[in-house]
Design a protein around this motif. Structure first.
Motif, PDB file in Angstrom:
ATOM      1  N   ILE A 109      37.786  43.621  45.068  1.00  0.00           N
ATOM      2  CA  ILE A 109      38.251  42.504  45.526  1.00  0.00           C
ATOM      3  C   ILE A 109      37.238  41.208  45.381  1.00  0.00           C
ATOM      4  O   ILE A 109      37.767  40.176  44.966  1.00  0.00           O
ATOM      5  CB  ILE A 109      38.759  42.154  47.023  1.00  0.00           C
ATOM      6  N   GLY A 110      36.018  41.527  45.488  1.00  0.00           N
ATOM      7  CA  GLY A 110      35.067  40.479  45.054  1.00  0.00           C
ATOM      8  C   GLY A 110      34.957  40.336  43.876  1.00  0.00           C
ATOM      9  O   GLY A 110      34.729  39.293  43.371  1.00  0.00           O
TER      10      GLY A 110
ATOM     11  N   LYS B 271      35.751  36.912  39.271  1.00  0.00           N
ATOM     12  CA  LYS B 271      36.982  36.379  38.350  1.00  0.00           C
ATOM     13  C   LYS B 271      37.182  37.347  37.089  1.00  0.00           C
ATOM     14  O   LYS B 271      37.593  37.006  36.144  1.00  0.00           O
ATOM     15  CB  LYS B 271      36.867  34.907  37.736  1.00  0.00           C
TER      16      LYS B 271
ATOM     17  N   LYS C 188      38.168  38.478  42.736  1.00  0.00           N
ATOM     18  CA  LYS C 188      38.466  36.803  43.470  1.00  0.00           C
ATOM     19  C   LYS C 188      37.303  36.088  43.216  1.00  0.00           C
ATOM     20  O   LYS C 188      37.341  34.965  43.148  1.00  0.00           O
ATOM     21  CB  LYS C 188      38.712  37.157  44.896  1.00  0.00           C
ATOM     22  N   VAL C 189      36.293  36.756  43.104  1.00  0.00           N
ATOM     23  CA  VAL C 189      34.867  35.732  43.153  1.00  0.00           C
ATOM     24  C   VAL C 189      34.363  35.954  41.796  1.00  0.00           C
ATOM     25  O   VAL C 189      33.966  34.735  41.009  1.00  0.00           O
ATOM     26  CB  VAL C 189      33.820  36.231  44.393  1.00  0.00           C
TER      27      VAL C 189
ATOM     28  N   LEU D 259      34.192  46.977  56.546  1.00  0.00           N
ATOM     29  CA  LEU D 259      34.974  47.149  55.537  1.00  0.00           C
ATOM     30  C   LEU D 259      36.294  46.516  55.724  1.00  0.00           C
ATOM     31  O   LEU D 259      36.620  46.248  56.862  1.00  0.00           O
ATOM     32  CB  LEU D 259      35.076  48.643  55.034  1.00  0.00           C
ATOM     33  N   PHE D 260      37.015  45.825  54.543  1.00  0.00           N
ATOM     34  CA  PHE D 260      38.303  45.283  54.791  1.00  0.00           C
ATOM     35  C   PHE D 260      39.373  46.317  55.066  1.00  0.00           C
ATOM     36  O   PHE D 260      39.570  47.279  54.102  1.00  0.00           O
ATOM     37  CB  PHE D 260      38.635  44.533  53.429  1.00  0.00           C
ATOM     38  N   ASN D 261      39.707  46.397  56.160  1.00  0.00           N
ATOM     39  CA  ASN D 261      40.849  47.290  56.589  1.00  0.00           C
ATOM     40  C   ASN D 261      41.819  47.658  56.074  1.00  0.00           C
ATOM     41  O   ASN D 261      42.531  48.685  55.912  1.00  0.00           O
ATOM     42  CB  ASN D 261      40.914  47.125  58.310  1.00  0.00           C
ATOM     43  N   HIS D 262      42.344  46.525  55.186  1.00  0.00           N
ATOM     44  CA  HIS D 262      43.893  46.692  54.633  1.00  0.00           C
ATOM     45  C   HIS D 262      43.419  46.970  53.175  1.00  0.00           C
ATOM     46  O   HIS D 262      44.730  47.178  52.377  1.00  0.00           O
ATOM     47  CB  HIS D 262      44.378  45.371  54.653  1.00  0.00           C
ATOM     48  N   LEU D 263      42.308  47.411  52.766  1.00  0.00           N
ATOM     49  CA  LEU D 263      42.024  47.662  51.312  1.00  0.00           C
ATOM     50  C   LEU D 263      41.686  49.324  51.150  1.00  0.00           C
ATOM     51  O   LEU D 263      40.759  49.494  52.313  1.00  0.00           O
ATOM     52  CB  LEU D 263      41.284  47.017  50.664  1.00  0.00           C
TER      53      LEU D 263
ATOM     54  N   MET E  82      28.747  43.046  43.025  1.00  0.00           N
ATOM     55  CA  MET E  82      28.604  41.655  42.793  1.00  0.00           C
ATOM     56  C   MET E  82      27.509  41.454  42.087  1.00  0.00           C
ATOM     57  O   MET E  82      27.162  40.305  41.811  1.00  0.00           O
ATOM     58  CB  MET E  82      28.557  40.699  44.354  1.00  0.00           C
TER      59      MET E  82
ATOM     60  N   ARG F 228      30.365  48.023  47.393  1.00  0.00           N
ATOM     61  CA  ARG F 228      31.008  46.564  47.577  1.00  0.00           C
ATOM     62  C   ARG F 228      29.910  45.640  47.467  1.00  0.00           C
ATOM     63  O   ARG F 228      30.326  44.686  46.521  1.00  0.00           O
ATOM     64  CB  ARG F 228      31.836  46.302  48.714  1.00  0.00           C
TER      65      ARG F 228
END
Lengths: 216, 254
Positions: free
Chosen positions: B107-108, B114, B111-112, B95-99, B160, B156
């Motif tokens: 985030i995907g 859109k 960012k991915v 997992l993304f530690n800062h989120l 997608m 997560r």
């Protein structure tokens, strides 16, 4: 009282240099941040050629005294492009700080667990997207303690632009001491101002550190 | 094999080496839509490497892979686009530690895929609900249990909108009492018709959920069949010995 009058004049005169010191420090830190992050990215994620360029930059700049870089910018480069003493000094400091910051950020990039990049790629991010959205935000947080240290070093190194006549705290202290013949008073005031600036800087950065602490 | 439907994934003669270590030595595998394939095999047999070849995280040295009739190993294929269609879940969550949990899913999407913040937020909350973690949406990974982290990782990947999912030992890093919640989510996914390849030694899961069990060793498929075939009457001695060992560990470990 003469002494009090003297002190007030001295203090007011040197105080105007505080803004110059802050300006030099902020410009140098910002330039160093851009250079440092870019060079660190080149070293950790770049192609071999860029890795080499970044490594050479870091080694050479860290091997040269900052004053030499300031002189080069002021006496050589500034003959071809129009650079005021302020900008020559600040950019030289930033260029030097960039080398140290690149080492700080290189360590931070490498400290982000490799699984973070893999997971980012696995949801379809490009390498650049992954660095931007996943790696960089974590690396910045990891770099904060060391970066705070670098910030105070740059703040103190800002005295070096004195050599090209930038009227920052130390330069003004020297001028006022020559006039009043009270070097103790002048340099004590300078010392006090640096002390306050450094303490404020560390407090602010420590607040950021606590606010954005990364738990792993 | 019935040819009523086109396979969702076809792997043909994949080789992959790391230096002198030949991990995959000509492996082939076909997966039909909605199949749940459980990959088993001794450590070092190439199971994880195979998963990473499938989503091109570590592209094969030779051999070809088709995803939904498109050859993804062909030159000119954008691997980032391929990975959007293949969800992946890792042993150690990543997992993304800062989120926060929500941020990890969002985030995907922003960012991915859109999406706008609002769309992404709503879909992320929906995915968190699917894994039963809406109440943990604003927790950071460090504040979640292992089972919760893995469920966020699944959410997560689901965000997608993948056409198939790869699970790389999803419960191996978990305390035994936490594996159940993750397996339940995976079981539910299987029921909803998600195509899945699962590297796992959870024999209970394999028996109940797998359409097929594939036994790998030495970088190739040794034997494959339905769970019943594989557990009751495997053809190869190696399969029998290995599955026995796993079964013993399973019963001994609980």
């Amino acid at each position: 009282m003469d002494v009090v009058q003297n002190l007030v004049t001295t203090f007011n005169f040197i105080l105007q240099g505080v803004w110059v010191t802050i300006g030099v420090t902020l410009v140098a830190l910002s330039v160093g941040l851009v250079f440092g992050v870019a060079m660190a990215m080149a070293r950790v994620y770049g192609p071999p050629f860029l890795q080499a360029v970044a490594a050479v930059y870091s080694v050479i700049v860290r091997a040269v005294p900052v004053v030499v870089i300031i002189f080069i910018l002021f006496f050589v480069i500034a003959r071809f492009v129009n650079l005021s003493p302020f900008w020559a000094g600040s950019l030289a400091l930033g260029f030097a700080s960039g080398a140290y910051q690149s080492e700080i950020f290189r360590g931070a990039f490498q400290a982000v667990p490799p699984g973070q990049m893999i997971a980012a790629r696995a949801i379809g991010m490009s390498k650049l997207q992954a660095i931007q959205s996943i790696i960089l935000p974590q690396a910045v947080r990891l770099a904060l303690p060391a970066w705070g240290n670098e910030a105070t070093l740059v703040l103190k190194d800002s005295t070096l632009v004195f050599v090209v006549g930038v009227p920052e705290i130390l330069r003004r202290a020297q001028q006022v001491s020559a006039r009043t013949l009270e070097p103790f008073m002048a340099f004590s005031v300078a010392m006090l101002l640096y002390l306050i600036l450094t303490l404020v800087t560390t407090q602010v950065l420590q607040w950021f550190e606590r606010r954005y602490r990364l738990q792993m | 094999m019935s040819t009523a439907t086109a396979p969702i994934l076809r792997i043909e003669n994949i080789y992959k080496s790391f230096g002198e270590t030949h991990v995959l030595t000509g492996i082939s595998l076909t997966v039909q839509p909605q199949e749940v394939v459980v990959l088993v095999g001794p450590s070092g047999s190439g199971k994880s490497t195979l998963l990473r070849c499938i989503n091109l995280l570590s592209p094969p040295d030779s051999g070809r892979i088709w995803l939904e009739e498109q050859e993804i190993t062909a030159p000119g294929v954008n691997p980032d686009k391929v990975r959007q269609r293949i969800g992946m879940v890792f042993q150690d969550f990543n997992l993304f530690n800062h989120l926060t949990a929500l941020g990890n899913v969002m985030i995907g999407l922003t960012k991915v895929r859109k999406m706008s913040k609002k769309e992404a937020h709503d879909l992320a909350m929906f995915e968190l609900e699917r894994v039963g973690l809406v109440d943990r949406a604003h927790h950071y990974p460090a504040q979640l249990s292992g089972g919760q982290k893995q469920r966020v990782a699944i959410a997560r990947a689901l965000g997608m909108d993948p056409h198939m999912m790869l699970f790389d030992e999803p419960t191996s890093a978990l305390d035994p009492e936490l594996t159940g919640e993750v397996l339940e989510v995976m079981q539910q996914l299987a029921r909803e018709g998600m195509t899945m390849i699962v590297v796992s030694h959870e024999m209970g899961f394999a028996r109940q959920v797998a359409s097929r069990v594939v036994f790998m060793e030495g970088g190739v498929v040794v034997e494959e069949g339905t769970p019943t075939q594989m557990f009751e009457q495997p053809v190869h001695e190696r399969t029998r010995v290995f599955l026995r060992k796993i079964a013993d560990m399973d019963s001994g470990g609980r």
